[in-house]
Design an enzyme around this catalytic site. Structure first.
Site, mmCIF file in Angstrom:
data_model
loop_
_atom_site.group_PDB
_atom_site.id
_atom_site.type_symbol
_atom_site.label_atom_id
_atom_site.label_comp_id
_atom_site.label_asym_id
_atom_site.label_seq_id
_atom_site.Cartn_x
_atom_site.Cartn_y
_atom_site.Cartn_z
ATOM 1 N N GLU A 18 0.806 -1.225 0.000
ATOM 2 C CA GLU A 18 0.000 0.000 0.000
ATOM 3 C C GLU A 18 0.841 1.277 0.000
ATOM 4 O OE1 GLU A 18 -2.891 -0.510 3.152
ATOM 5 O OE2 GLU A 18 -3.939 -2.087 2.051
ATOM 6 N N GLU A 75 -4.895 -8.687 -1.407
ATOM 7 C CA GLU A 75 -5.522 -8.475 -0.097
ATOM 8 C C GLU A 75 -6.923 -7.919 -0.316
ATOM 9 O OE1 GLU A 75 -3.084 -6.579 3.010
ATOM 10 O OE2 GLU A 75 -4.902 -5.539 3.669
#
Length: 541
Positions: free
Chosen positions: A198, A316
């Site tokens: 991220e 994810e």
């Protein structure tokens, strides 16, 4: 006695939902186009994560992680090994928000300390450490259970925080190099290494420029090529494991160049935060669910335009960020969202779909305290066992609250359908058809079909053009919530609760065999996998 139990189960399956329905069932038709595949997934499409979060990770006055992280999970718990083994080869991704603050205790001189609260640290925590004794124990579990491992590497090591969330400086590869080298020396089969978590686009907590990131990915690829001597032993390199940003992802592919990034990975949390009081409404809203399709489509287009050598992975996806939604993410209702996402992503050549989490938070496939399966565990297992990697196109003549996906049957002849009913009041009488028996260009309006035409098409639905005596039965797996409570942690398969055996063994998940020419009833807010062993589909032969 067995005959009586079977009759009782069939009565519960077919009659009870009709009585519970507040409205008369509506008619629906699902037409499967089996001549060509529109997409393909990996054989091990279903994947689950184990995260780094310590017990002190809290949101909304709840701290649901307990002892469920990479560093403290009870690896000897008997339920854990059996839950993984049930998939034969479950893909497990090790990573998460704190992976970019992990130091690997190989060739380092500092003490190996766990994460601790730190007000000015990234996500409120200090740097943490993975000891090699713990890495050894993790791999003991993976090798015993046949897991396929993806490991997320620290991509912030050596960088510095410039301002706010912006990080600059060159990645220091020395710790990652030593860790990969140690892993190879021990013979641990890591199937793929993911670079960072991220840090793409606007980032979550931290972000890195795409051009800088691309140069560092090149260096990491060079390390993998250097350390994995045999070409056939080369693991996949994944990046960036973040939220999709078309410009950033395109720049990453352009900078890193041909063949460096094997799979572009992105994350999906499309339902909102764990304190959102509208989560159930969103899950049952087809328009809301459809919004995610834009992300899968744009990812596919980005790869087609800038990196045809790469594939798309969801590395994810928890649906609900900040630990998941209590009494939503761990209950029956979430399987509607989860299976719909698995189906939707597969249509756009997504090769792997990793669920956040295998265990940990409120969104674990397994309960973080008891290790007992939540409903989504059984949903994932049924998908893994029944849905093959070939994705087929379908036409659905029904209201939008009926969702449908079709795949080649897993490693066997035939196809598998996934049907999801988002309506909590209306059931559907579903007619299943093969497009070789239907003229789509001349199809009459559903309400105007003659009874003769309906009967004829129902009779030939799954015969294709080569009828035989083997086409008389189909397999049905109907999933419903216990007592009709959508927030129940108990899922029913064909009216029977799915529960572990006393020894922790996963229950047999057997279908009901139904005459192929009988009508299929899908109850309100229910899910069904339908296997058609003799369906004629050239794409699946």
């Amino acid at each position: 006695m067995e005959v009586w139990l079977l009759l009782l189960a069939l009565i519960c399956l077919h009659a009870a939902p009709r009585w519970a329905s507040a409205q008369q069932p509506e008619e629906a038709t699902v037409i499967v186009k089996g001549s060509t595949k529109i997409a393909e997934t990996d054989e091990n499409y279903v994947c689950a994560t184990i995260d780094w979060w310590p017990p002190e990770k809290c949101n909304y006055n709840q701290c649901p992680w307990g002892q469920s992280s990479i560093l403290n999970l009870d690896l000897d718990h008997p339920f854990l090994a059996q839950a993984i083994q049930a998939f034969d080869n479950l893909r497990i991704r090790l990573g998460g928000s704190l992976q970019d603050r992990v130091v690997y205790d190989v060739g380092t001189e500092s003490p190996c300390s766990p994460f601790r609260n730190m007000s000015n640290g990234l996500f409120g925590f200090s740097v943490g450490c993975l000891g090699m004794d713990r890495w050894d124990k993790l791999n003991d579990l993976f090798q015993k259970t046949g897991a396929i491992v993806t490991f997320g590497v620290n991509a912030l090591y050596g960088r510095y925080n410039v301002r706010r969330s912006i990080w600059a400086g060159k990645w220091n590869s020395t710790n990652a190099y030593d860790f990969v080298k140690y892993t190879i020396s021990k013979g641990y089969p890591v199937g793929s290494w993911e670079f960072g978590n991220e840090l793409s686009g606007h980032g979550i907590g931290a972000k890195v420029d795409a051009k800088l990131y691309g140069k560092d990915v090149i260096e990491f690829k060079s390390i993998l090529r250097q350390l994995y001597k045999a070409p056939l032993s080369q693991p996949l390199l994944l990046a960036p494991g973040g939220f999709f940003d078309q410009q950033w992802y395109s720049q990453l592919l352009q900078t890193s160049g041909h063949g460096v990034v094997n799979a572009l990975t992105h994350h999906v949390y499309n339902l909102g935060g764990g304190d959102d009081i509208h989560l159930i409404r969103k899950i049952l809203d087809p328009k809301y669910l459809d919004r995610a399709e834009d992300t899968y489509r744009d990812m596919q287009l980005t790869i087609q335009r800038h990196g045809t050598w790469a594939s798309a992975w969801v590395s994810e996806s928890g649906g609900v960020f900040n630990n998941g939604g209590p009494l939503v993410s761990n209950t029956f209702i979430n399987s509607i969202w989860y299976l719909d996402q698995l189906g939707m992503a597969s249509k756009y050549n997504t090769k792997v779909f990793c669920r956040q989490t295998l265990i940990g938070g409120n969104y674990g496939l397994l309960d973080a305290q008891t290790f007992l399966p939540n409903p989504d565990y059984y949903s994932a297992l049924l998908w893994h066992r029944l849905m093959g990697n070939g994705v087929l196109s379908i036409d659905v003549i029904a209201p939008r609250r009926l969702r449908a996906y079709a795949h080649c049957r897993r490693q066997q002849q035939g196809i598998t359908l996934l049907l999801i009913n988002l309506s909590n009041t209306t059931g559907y009488n579903v007619t299943l058809q093969n497009d070789i028996n239907v003229s789509l260009g001349k199809r009459p309006d559903l309400e105007k079909r003659s009874s003769f035409t309906q009967s004829l098409r129902k009779a030939v639905s799954w015969l294709g053009s080569k009828p035989s005596s083997d086409t008389k039965k189909r397999e049905e797996y109907h999933l419903t919530a216990k007592d009709g409570n959508l927030q129940s942690k108990t899922m029913l398969l064909n009216g029977v609760p799915l529960e572990l055996g006393d020894d922790g063994s996963v229950p047999a998940m057997n279908p009901v065999l139904v005459a192929v020419d009988s009508q299929l009833y899908l109850a309100p807010t229910s899910i069904a996998f339908v296997v058609l062993p003799k369906f004629e589909a050239k794409a699946c032969s």
